[in-house]
Design an enzyme around this catalytic site. Sequence first.
Site, PDB file in Angstrom:
ATOM      1  CB  THR A   1      -0.896   0.000   1.253  1.00 61.36           C
ATOM      2  OG1 THR A   1      -1.650  -1.205   1.255  1.00 61.36           O
ATOM      3  CG2 THR A   1      -1.831   1.180   1.281  1.00 61.36           C
TER       4      THR A   1
ATOM      5  N   GLY B   1       2.738  -3.035   8.629  1.00 60.29           N
ATOM      6  CA  GLY B   1       3.025  -3.298  10.039  1.00 60.29           C
ATOM      7  C   GLY B   1       4.474  -3.717  10.211  1.00 60.29           C
TER       8      GLY B   1
ATOM      9  CD  GLU C   1      -4.970  -8.663   3.969  1.00 68.84           C
ATOM     10  OE1 GLU C   1      -5.020  -9.024   2.771  1.00 68.84           O
ATOM     11  OE2 GLU C   1      -3.893  -8.449   4.552  1.00 68.84           O
TER      12      GLU C   1
END
Lengths: 661, 661
Positions: A139, A178, A421
Site C-alpha cells: 500500500t 506493520g 485485505e
Amino acid sequence: MNPDIRRERENATFSTELLTNILDGDQEKTRRRREIVSLVCSDPDFEHEDLNFLSRSERYEAAVKKSAQMILKMREYGVSDPEEIYCYKSSVHRGRSEPLDLHLGMFLPTLLNQATPEQQERFLMPAWNLEIIGTYAQTEIGHGTHLRGLETTATYDPATQEFVLNSPTVTSIKWWPGGLGKTANHAVVLAQLHTQGKCRGLHAFIVPIRSTSSHKPLPGVEVGDIGPKFGFDEVDNGYLKFANVRVPRGNMLMKYAQVEPDGTYQKAPSDKLTYGTMVFIRSMIVGDSARALSKASTIAIRYSAVRHQSELRPGEAEPQILDYQTQQQKLFPLLATAYAFQFVGQYMTQTYHRITGDINQGDYTELPELHALAAGLKAFTTWAANAGIEECRMACGGHGYSRCSSLPDIYVNFTPSCTYEGENTVMMLQTARYLVKSYRQARDGQQLRGVVSYLNEADRRLRTQPVSASAAPQLDADDLPGLVEAYKLRAASLVALAAKNLQAQLQKGKRQEDAWNSTAVDLVRASDAHCHYVVVKLFSSKLEEVQDSEVHSVLATLALLYALHGISQRSGDFLQAGLLSVSQLPRVSQKLKELLARVRPNAVALVDAFDYRDEMLNSVLGRYDGNVYENMFEWARKSPLNRTEVHESYYKYLKPLQAKL
Amino acid sequence: MNPDIRRERENATFSTELLTNILDGDQEKTRRRREIVSLVCSDPDFEHEDLNFLSRSERYEAAVKKSAQMILKMREYGVSDPEEIYCYKSSVHRGRSEPLDLHLGMFLPTLLNQATPEQQERFLMPAWNLEIIGTYAQTEIGHGTHLRGLETTATYDPATQEFVLNSPTVTSIKWWPGGLGKTANHAVVLAQLHTQGKCRGLHAFIVPIRSTSSHKPLPGVEVGDIGPKFGFDEVDNGYLKFANVRVPRGNMLMKYAQVEPDGTYQKAPSDKLTYGTMVFIRSMIVGDSARALSKASTIAIRYSAVRHQSELRPGEAEPQILDYQTQQQKLFPLLATAYAFQFVGQYMTQTYHRITGDINQGDYTELPELHALAAGLKAFTTWAANAGIEECRMACGGHGYSRCSSLPDIYVNFTPSCTYEGENTVMMLQTARYLVKSYRQARDGQQLRGVVSYLNEADRRLRTQPVSASAAPQLDADDLPGLVEAYKLRAASLVALAAKNLQAQLQKGKRQEDAWNSTAVDLVRASDAHCHYVVVKLFSSKLEEVQDSEVHSVLATLALLYALHGISQRSGDFLQAGLLSVSQLPRVSQKLKELLARVRPNAVALVDAFDYRDEMLNSVLGRYDGNVYENMFEWARKSPLNRTEVHESYYKYLKPLQAKL
C-alpha cells in the site's frame, strides 16, 4: 462468585462443555487449545502491566518483548502446527496484532512462495532466525485497493545488474505496513518494474531498509512510524520512501517472472496462486469477526446479568438488566450472530482446505466461487461484527466506555478489518460481479452449480411471479428451512433486480463501467442478500450435525432468532420479493419477542461456551465470577493519574490562577 | 489549493456564505462567531502540540493550562453572553470536554439555583474565583439512570449540627463526575438524606473533598481518577468514597428542602425546575449531534474529493472517490442528516427559550411535550450521528483510522452522548410514555395539540383503513410535504400498534410494569418513528424560511434525500402502514440514485458552508486546501516514535533475540 451469575449458570438447560467442543471442532481440540492458552497464561514471562496504563511507545516495547519471548518459546516447546502457532500467538498477544505479524505472516510466506531456490538459500534462514526481520510493503499513501495504480518504481540497470528503487511522488510513499516503522530491517517491496525502457507492472523485491548491525536506516531510505492510530498501538505501521536505492538483480523475487542480466523480461505464467492467498486471509477474517463479536457479547451479557438498574415494579429490588426486553433485543441477536459467524468461519476454513487440495493438483474449478464468497463474507461479517461490538459496548452503559471494559480495545483492534485485505464495499462489488455473471449464465441456459445454483431459477421466478403481496406464501416463523428458502429467494430477487438495472443502463447506451457505477448501490445490496442467505443456510446446516438434543434446541432457537431478526430488519426486501405479506409482519415481531424470552435463561451459558479465559477477555465487566465493581475500583486505583495525590498541573496552572482571580 | 477541490468549489451552484448565515442564524451571528474563533486561533497562549502525540497525563495538563488561560481571557475580553462563552470555550478546547466543564456547567448553576442567599454568599464568590473548584457527583459505580437507587448517605447529627456522609457499599462509590479525579476541591454530592431516623430521599450537599491549600484529599475522603477511557483523555472523571465525612448543616443546599437545626425536615414544594435543566441539556445535545456529524462529513467529503482510487474506465486516470455511487450512498445521506440535525438543534434551542419564558411565569403547559421531545430527539440524533461518524471514518479507507484524520477523536468524544444525560433507550421509553398517554387521551376523545396532534386520528386511521398494499396511496417521491405526511402516518400507526400491544398484555392480566417491559421493543420503535417524523417535518419547515432560490434548491434536494433515504431504510414500516405499495419501491430506489447525482456537484460546497476552520477540524484529511498527502507525511514524521531513529526495544529485545537464535 456473584450469586446472580451463579444462578444463571445453574439455570442453563444445556451443557456448555458440549457446545464448546462443537465450537472448537471436537473434544480433543478443546483440550489442546486450553492446554496452550494455559501454558501462556501461567508463564510469568508473558505477564505485564495493563496495557491501558502504558504509553504507545511502552505498548510497542511490551509487544516486542513478548514477540521475542514467543519466538524462543515456540521453538523450545516445539509448537509448529499452524493452528497451534495461531493459538499460542493469539494467547501471548491476547488477540492483538504485533510488530512481527508481517514478518511471520507475509514476509516468510512470500519468500517460500515466490523466491527461487537460490533466493531461499540466501534469505530464508536469516529470516527464520530474525537476522532479517521483514515486512510487506504494498500500500502507498495515495493508493490502496487499486494495485495497478501503485507508483513506486524499480528500474533495472544492466550496467551494474541492479534495480534502482524510487518513490517518484508524495503519493507513492509506502504507508501502513506493520512492523515497518521501527522493527523491520528488510521489506518485500511491490514496485512497477521498468526494464529495457518498458514498464512491466508490479513485481516484488527484497529490499534491505535498515542496517542489520546498527538498525539505522540505510542511505536513500526514509523510514518511520506513521503516527498514532485509533488502535493497533502495539504495531509500528510505517512509511518508506526511496531515493535511488540500489539492490542486486537477485533481490527481485524470481520464481515466476524474471529479469535476465541484460534486462530481458520473462513474464510469469499465471497469478492464480496469489488468488489463493487472498481467499485464505479473507476466510480467516470471517473467523476474526466471529471471535471479536463473541468476546464483546460475552462481556455485555455477563455484565448485564450482574448489573441491576432502575425498577420494573415499584418498591421491588432493581432487576438484572438482562431482564429488560430492550436489552435482550440489543444483545441476543448479536449473540446469535456471533454463533452464526463461528459456524461460517468453520465452513470457510474447511472449504479452503478442501479446495487447496484441488488447487495443488491444478484444479481451479471451485476457486472463483470461493473467491467471490470469501470477498462477500469478509465484508458482510466484518460490518456486522463491527457495528455489533459497539452495540455491546453501549449496552453496558457508561462503564462500557471505560478501558477496563475492554470493549473500546476490542473495537479499535477489530474495525480495521472492514478496510484492510479488501475494502468492504469493493469486496461486495467483487461478489456482485460473480453473481451477475452467474445470473447471466443461468439466463442463457447454463446450469449453475454450487452456492449460486439458486440463480438458475431467479430469472424465471421474477418473470412468472409478479411481485404481489396477495400472492405471498404464508411464511412460517417457526420453520427454519422455510426461512432459509425465503433468504434464498430474496437473494435471487435482488440479484435479478441488480442485473436488470445494469442491463437497463447499458441499453441506454452507457459504457459498461459507467453502467456498473450507476447500479453499484443495487449490486452491493444484492451481494449483501447473497451473503445473508449463505450465513442463514450454514447456521441451519450446522444444526444437522448437532446430536445432543439440549444443545440442538438452544442452537435452533438462536438460528431462528438470527433468521427472523434479519427478516424484521429488512422486511421491505422480503415484502418486495413477495416472500412475506404485510399481514404477517406482526407475527414476525411477536415471534421475535418470544425468542428473546426463550434465549434469556441460557444467555450466560451461551457466552460461557465461547470459553474465553478472563486473561483473554481482559475485561472487568466480563469477569467470569461477575465480581465487577470491587475490581473496577481496584483497577482505577492503579491507573497512572493516581500515582501522585496531586497532579503537577495543580501547581503549574490552578494555584497560580487562583492567585490571579 | 488542490485543483480537484478548487474545481468542486467553482462548480457549486449556490453561495456557501448565505447558507452559513442560515446555519448561524443570520449574517451578524456568522461575523461574531468568526471573530471569536479567530481571537482564539490567533492567540499564541492557546497553541499546543498535536494532542495525539501526548500521553493522557500530558493531555490533561494541556487542558488544565488552556482552561486556566481561558478563564482569565474571557474576563479580560468581557466575553459573558452564554452563547459567546460557549463559542469561546469550544474554540479553546476544539469542541472537547475539559476539566472545568462541571465546575462551570453544573457546580456554579447548581449554586445559583439551589443555594439559599446565605449559601450563595459563602460559596459563590470563591467558586467564581476558583478558590472553590467544584464538580457534581451524582452517578455511582453501581447506579446510573435510576436516581432513587443511589446509595450514598448523608445522616444528620443534631448534636453537632452536621451531616455525616458515607459510602456504605462498593456500589455506592461516586463514579464518572468530570473534574473529580484531580481537579476539584469541592463537590455537590447527591445523597440520601437521613434525619430523625427517616430517609428523606436524595438531596444535594456541598462537600469539601480536597484541602484548598495543599489540594490533598481531606480525611475520610478517598478520591481519584477512574482510569483511561475510550476518549475524554482531557477529563479527569473521578471516583469518590466517603467514610464518616462531616459537613456543617449549612452545606446542604436548602433553597427548597430544608433540615432545621434539631433535624426537622421541610420538604421542597416542587421539582419542576430540574425538569427544565434536563430539557435544556438534552436540547444542547441535539446540537452536539449536528456539529459532530457536520465535522465528520466535512472531513469525509473533502477527502473524497481529492482522493483518487481504482478505475472506472480502463486506461483512464483514477477518478475522484466522490464519483463512485457507493461513496455517494454512504456520505450524502449523512450530509443530509447533518443538515437536518442542525435545523432540529436550532428549533430545540428556540423552543426551549420560548418556553422558558412561560415557565418563569409559572406556566408549565408545554413543558411535558418539550420534555418528551427532547428525550426522544436526544436519543434519535445521537444514535444517528454516532453511527454516521463511523461511516464517515470508514469511507476514508485506511487513513480514516489514523489519528491524523481526527475522525477517531470525533467519535470517541461524541459517543458518550448516547449514554450520558439519559441513556438513549431509557430516553426513547420516556418519549414512548408520553406518546402512549397522548394516544389514550385522543382515543378517549380529548383533542391533542402540539406535535402529537397527529395522534388525534391515529386510532381512527388504524380502524378504518385496514393495512393493505392495494389501498396504498401513490407516494410521490418528489413531493416533500407528501413524504412528511407519510412519516406522520407511519408514526401514528406505530404508536397505535405499540399502545394496542401494551393493552393486549394488560388484558392478559399482566401487571402494568411487566406489560410495559413486554412491549418495550414496540414502544422504542414508536418513539423512533415519532422522532423521525419530527426531524423530517422540521427540515421541511426550515425550507419555507429560505429565500435565496439557489440555496433553497440545494437544501430541498437534501431534505428529499433525507426523507426518501429513511423510507428506503425502513420500507417495511411504510409498507406495513399502507403508505407505500411494493410496486413503488423501485421508484424510491431510482429516485434516491438520482438525488445522489444531484447532490454530487454541491457536496464540497455544502460541507464548506458548515464553516469549520482547519484549526477546529484538526484533520489532515479534511483540510480546506485539500493538500492531504504531503501534510500527512509531515504529521507522521513529527510523531513520538520517530523522535529516535532506533527504538530502545531494539537493543533490549530484538538484538538479544537475534543472538539467541
